[in-house]
Structures are given as structure tokens and as C-alpha cells.
Design a protein around this motif. Structure first.
Motif, PDB file in Angstrom:
ATOM      1  N   MET A  58      46.440 -30.321 -20.451  1.00 17.19           N
ATOM      2  CA  MET A  58      47.098 -29.330 -19.594  1.00 17.19           C
ATOM      3  C   MET A  58      48.598 -29.596 -19.453  1.00 17.19           C
ATOM      4  O   MET A  58      49.383 -28.663 -19.352  1.00 17.19           O
ATOM      5  CB  MET A  58      46.454 -29.306 -18.195  1.00 17.19           C
ATOM      6  CG  MET A  58      44.978 -28.954 -18.186  1.00 17.19           C
ATOM      7  SD  MET A  58      44.570 -27.375 -18.935  1.00 17.19           S
ATOM      8  CE  MET A  58      44.728 -26.307 -17.517  1.00 17.19           C
ATOM      9  N   ILE A  59      48.983 -30.863 -19.435  1.00 15.06           N
ATOM     10  CA  ILE A  59      50.420 -31.130 -19.231  1.00 15.06           C
ATOM     11  C   ILE A  59      51.200 -31.232 -20.542  1.00 15.06           C
ATOM     12  O   ILE A  59      52.425 -31.221 -20.532  1.00 15.06           O
ATOM     13  CB  ILE A  59      50.693 -32.376 -18.334  1.00 15.06           C
ATOM     14  CG1 ILE A  59      50.096 -33.647 -18.916  1.00 15.06           C
ATOM     15  CG2 ILE A  59      50.190 -32.138 -16.913  1.00 15.06           C
ATOM     16  CD1 ILE A  59      50.502 -34.917 -18.160  1.00 15.06           C
ATOM     17  N   CYS A  76      50.095 -27.505  -7.826  1.00 15.79           N
ATOM     18  CA  CYS A  76      48.793 -27.889  -8.379  1.00 15.79           C
ATOM     19  C   CYS A  76      47.771 -28.082  -7.250  1.00 15.79           C
ATOM     20  O   CYS A  76      46.628 -27.627  -7.338  1.00 15.79           O
ATOM     21  CB  CYS A  76      48.976 -29.170  -9.188  1.00 15.79           C
ATOM     22  SG  CYS A  76      47.544 -29.637 -10.129  1.00 15.79           S
ATOM     23  N   ALA A  99      48.716 -31.782 -13.553  1.00 15.95           N
ATOM     24  CA  ALA A  99      47.299 -31.396 -13.649  1.00 15.95           C
ATOM     25  C   ALA A  99      46.426 -32.369 -12.879  1.00 15.95           C
ATOM     26  O   ALA A  99      46.715 -33.569 -12.812  1.00 15.95           O
ATOM     27  CB  ALA A  99      46.860 -31.336 -15.107  1.00 15.95           C
ATOM     28  N   HIS A 109      46.143 -26.759 -13.161  1.00 14.77           N
ATOM     29  CA  HIS A 109      47.518 -27.066 -13.564  1.00 14.77           C
ATOM     30  C   HIS A 109      48.504 -26.284 -12.703  1.00 14.77           C
ATOM     31  O   HIS A 109      48.227 -25.141 -12.328  1.00 14.77           O
ATOM     32  CB  HIS A 109      47.704 -26.680 -15.048  1.00 14.77           C
ATOM     33  CG  HIS A 109      49.061 -27.008 -15.583  1.00 14.77           C
ATOM     34  ND1 HIS A 109      50.042 -26.063 -15.733  1.00 14.77           N
ATOM     35  CD2 HIS A 109      49.602 -28.183 -15.973  1.00 14.77           C
ATOM     36  CE1 HIS A 109      51.133 -26.659 -16.217  1.00 14.77           C
ATOM     37  NE2 HIS A 109      50.890 -27.936 -16.370  1.00 14.77           N
TER      38      HIS A 109
END
Ligand code: ADP
Length: 450
Positions: free
Chosen positions: A301-302, A397, A333, A390
Motif C-alpha cells: 500500500m505504501i 489512515c 498503511a 491507506h
């Protein structure tokens, strides 16, 4: 590239691997026990083979049955997922002997990192900082006493063959040493058939921070930043996030580069995670996992990088396309491991899901293999799925996480959703101010009930 991949696993990770295979245009074979006939990974795969009765030792760990499944279906590679045979060097060798690729590191690296004493020694030689303690295994109680004296109490003894937190004991004084050693040895013998222990300094309030790596086996390797997995219960991760609230860019780049350099030096192949305890601004290596991890989506996700896809590509012999400069970190995330268990007693709660509504919307990902009407079998772990959220910042978040947790409906079985709803409101969590014992202390003071 491979033509057909057999996925030697079940549950959400089998589905996760299947998705990557589909995107790559690779045919898939699901394997399943008789308890998993109705599982989603079986339904979505191109082919499926029943490999045995419910107990894992007779099915998901049954190497002859898996080999037969490869032969029947003509699979040219096996993805082991996590758990089960994913860190079994012998399995990787047997597959190679049968001309089937193992999607993972070379057996020598699996073996090296599977022996935690050898792994620690290798880490030291590669310039990775470790926890102070015994050089190798500890022999007699007398030797342990001497080593503990040198290291300074409290110390921790750990199983050389360890995993899942078994065979580990904290020893606070010399008087506790004999009984703790006996217990740790017995536990280790029972769990791993080996009672070799080693000793290290017990760190009181560290964070668990791990570095994700990816290598092509030819000397190219990169790191993909860190995950903070300090929120644990009984040494099992509950909540994972990245980046760590405790690190800045300089610290991240420094430890990441140390690890990536080590992976280049050993020509590491595939994905792996180097785990550290982070205490007082210093990193101490504890172990390396030579497989994909449960919490890999945090990194995906990052970074926007599909780790399973990359893992398959390098296993097929492709050069690593990504350079370290190509890895960019975006936002924050958090992953919550949603289990079918009582949120207070942690007692597993298998059974039939009668209502299922996963959350959605921007920045929300659910990796799960359950569905409305699915019966969670009692034979395996209690993971129902992973909620990964995310946001552009950690604050965003957390806002999104609270919203997603509110939306999540899983009825028919008990889950630990109430625990996550409580955690997402806790000041220390919001401040990112926690360590590896924080969650157990929170539970002990009845944090969930209040
Ligand atoms: P396992 O392979 O059984 O999971 P690890 O070595 O990865 O064992 O340790 C699991 C967890 O145990 C760590 O995340 C940490 O919470 C705790 N732990 C391990 N070593 C130490 C130590 N030296 N001091 C304090 N806690 C430790």
C-alpha cells in the motif's frame, strides 16, 4: 515465465497468490483438504486437487501428495504462501529434484535463516546489528548462568529452531534460571524436536520493526521500507503499520541500506523480511523470514509494488527491474488481523458466517477468502481476513480505519473486531506511542472492557 503455478496453501494467502497469477496470465492449481472443498481459493483456481484429510500434516504438509498434484496437473512451479511448507528447505529441494520450481529463496538460505543461531551469526558477519547474548547454543545450566551474568539480567532464552514465539522464556534473576531453562527446553523439544537454546539480553520496551527485502538471486536487491509490528499478543502480531511512527527518513534509509547490502552480498532470491527489535534508537536483529509475510500488504500500500508478482518474476529467473531509486513511499498503511475468536478471551470461534459485509471505499483493502455462508473449519488458524487501510498521512489512515471497522459486518462467528475498534480510539495508538508489551498491558488492565 511459469505456465502453471500450484498454490500449496489455503485461505486468504492462497487467494492473494491466485490473483497475482491471474494478472500475469499464469494458470493456477488449488490444493485443498477435504475440510476445504468449499473454499474460495478452490472455486477461483483453474484446477483443484484434493490432497488429503483435514489435519494439516495429512494435507497441506503432505509432500508426496503435493508432488502428485504437481505431476497430475503439470504445474511447473509451487508457491508455498506463508506457514505450512514455506520455510521448509527440504521441500524446496524435493521440488527441484522433480523439476518443479519453488517460488522462494534457495534452500541454503532457507536453512541458514531457519536456524536462529546460525542466522544471528550470519547477520553479524554481514554487518547487521544483533541483540547481545550467547555466541551460539547454550550447553549446561552452568554455562547459561555464566552467560546471563555477563549479559546482565533480565535475559531471554530462545529456541534455535524457534518460531511462533514457542520455546521463549524471560529470566529476571539467577534463581529463576534452572526452571525457565527446563521449561524452554521441553517446549522447544515438543514443538520442533530440538531443544537447543540460545540466550540474549531481554529488551524491556522495544518496538518490533522489520525491513522488507526483494532480491533476484544474482546480486541485485532492494529494501521496501519497514513495518512496525509492535502490537502483539503472545508474540503474535495483531496490528501492523508502515512507516513506523518511531522512525525518520534518515534512520529508515540507514537500516534499509544495511539490510539491502547484506542481501546483495548473499545474492538473496525472492522476498524476505529481516526482523529487528528497536530500542533506544538502535536496531537489534532477531530473525529473518524467508517467505512472504502475512503483513506484506502494508508495504504494498505504501510503495504501490505488488510483492507477490515481483516474487514470481524473480523466481522465474527474471532480473530485478526495480532499483532502490524506483521505490517511493506514499502515505501510511495499517493492517488489522481479523480473527474468528472471542475479543476478550481469544478463544477460537470457528463456524458458519451468516452475514458478511466487508468495508470498501478509497484506501480500503480487505484480503480475505471468506464469503456469506462460508463455514470456517476448526482445523486451521483463525484468520478470517486482513483489513488494510491507506491514507495520505497517519492521521487520515486512522480516520479511515475507524470508519472501515464500523462498516465491517461478520455475523455467525465471534471476531476480534471489537478489539480493533477500541485500539483505534486509544491515545497511545493515536500518538504512535507503543512497544511490544503495550497490547498485553492494555488487555491486562481490562482496556477492552472499559
Ligand atoms: P519467533 O521466531 O518465535 O517468532 P522471534 O525471535 O521473532 O521469535 O521473537 C518474537 C517476539 O518475541 C518479538 O517480536 C519480540 O516481541 C519478542 N522478543 C524476541 N527476542 C526478544 C528480546 N531479546 N527481548 C525482548 N523481547 C524479545
Amino acid at each position: 515465465m511459469f505456465d502453471k503455478i500450484l498454490i500449496a496453501n489455503r485461505g486468504e494467502i492462497a487467494l492473494r497468490v491466485l490473483r497475482a497469477c491471474k494478472e500475469l496470465g499464469i494458470a493456477t492449481v488449488a490444493v485443498h483438504s477435504t475440510a476445504d472443498e468449499d473454499a474460495m481459493h478452490v472455486r477461483l483456481a483453474d484446477e483443484s486437487v484434493c490432497i488429503g484429510p483435514p489435519p494439516a500434516k495429512d494435507s497441506y504438509l503432505n509432500i508426496p501428495a503435493l508432488l502428485a498434484a504437481c505431476e497430475i496437473t503439470g504445474a511447473d512451479a509451487v508457491h508455498p504462501g506463508y506457514g505450512f511448507l514455506s520455510e521448509n528447505a527440504r521441500f524446496a529441494e524435493i521440488l527441484a529434484e522433480h523439476n518443479v520450481h519453488f517460488i522462494g529463496p534457495r534452500p541454503e538460505h532457507i536453512r541458514l535463516m531457519g536456524d536462529k543461531i546460525a542466522a544471528k551469526r550470519a547477520a553479524e558477519q554481514l554487518g547487521i546489528p544483533t541483540v547481545p547474548g550467547s555466541e551460539g547454543g547454550i550447553g549446561s545450566d552452568e554455562e547459561a548462568r555464566r552467560l546471563a551474568g555477563e549479559t546482565g539480567f533480565p535475559v531471554m532464552v530462545k529456541a534455535a529452531a524457534g518460531g511462533g514465539g514457542r520455546g521463549m522464556k524471560v529470566i529476571r534473576s539467577e534463581a529463576d534460571l534452572p526452571s525457565a531453562l527446563a521449561m524452554a527446553r521441553a517446549e522447544s523439544k515438543a514443538a520442533f524436536g530440538d531443544d537447543t537454546l540460545y540466550l540474549e539480553k531481554y529488551l524491556e520496551r522495544p518496538r518490533h520493526i522489520e525491513i522488507q527485502v526483494l532480491g533476484d538471486g544474482k546480486g541485485r536487491a532492494i529494501h521496501l521500507g519497514e513495518r512496525d509490528c509492535s502490537l502483539q499478543r503472545r508474540h503474535q502480531k495483531v496490528w501492523e503499520e508502515g512507516p513506523s511512527p518511531a522512525l525518520n527518513t534518515t534512520a529508515r534509509d540507514a537500516i534499509g541500506e544495511t539490510v539491502a547490502r547484506a542481501m546483495r552480498e548473499i545474492k538473496y532470491l525472492g522476498v524476505g523480511t529481516v526482523e529487528f527489535l528497536y530500542d533506544d534508537g538502535a536496531f537489534h536483529f532477531i530473525e529473518m523470514n524467508t517467505r512472504i509475510q502475512v503483513e506484506h500488504p502494508v508495504t504494498e500500500m505504501i510503495t504501490g509494488i505488488d510483492l507477490i508478482l515481483e516474487q514470481i518474476r524473480v523466481a522465474a529467473g527474471n532480473d530485478l527491474q526495480l532499483g532502490q531509486d524506483g521505490v517511493k513511499f506514499h502515505g501510511h498503511a495499517i493492517e488489522c488481523r481479523i480473527n474468528a475468536e472471542n475479543a476478550v478471551s481469544f478463544r477460537p470461534s470457528p463456524g458458519k458466517i451468516i452475514h458478511y459485509h466487508p468495508p470498501g471505499g478509497l484506501g480500503v483493502r480487505v484480503d480475505s477468502a471468506v464469503y456469506h455462508g462460508y463455514a470456517i473449519p476448526p482445523f486451521y488458524d483463525s484468520l478470517v481476513g486482513k483489513l488494510i487501510v491507506h491514507g495520505k498521512t497517519r492521521v487520515e489512515c486512522l480516520m479511515r480505519l475507524r470508519r472501515a471497522l464500523d462498516e465491517f459486518v461478520i455475523d455467525g462467528v465471534e471476531t476480534n473486531l471489537p478489539l480493533f475498534r477500541a485500539l483505534a480510539q486509544e491515545k497511545d495508538i493515536i500518538d504512535g506511542d507503543y512497544h511490544i508489551h503495550w497490547l498485553e498491558e492494555f488487555l491486562a488492565r481490562g482496556g477492552l472492557a472499559s
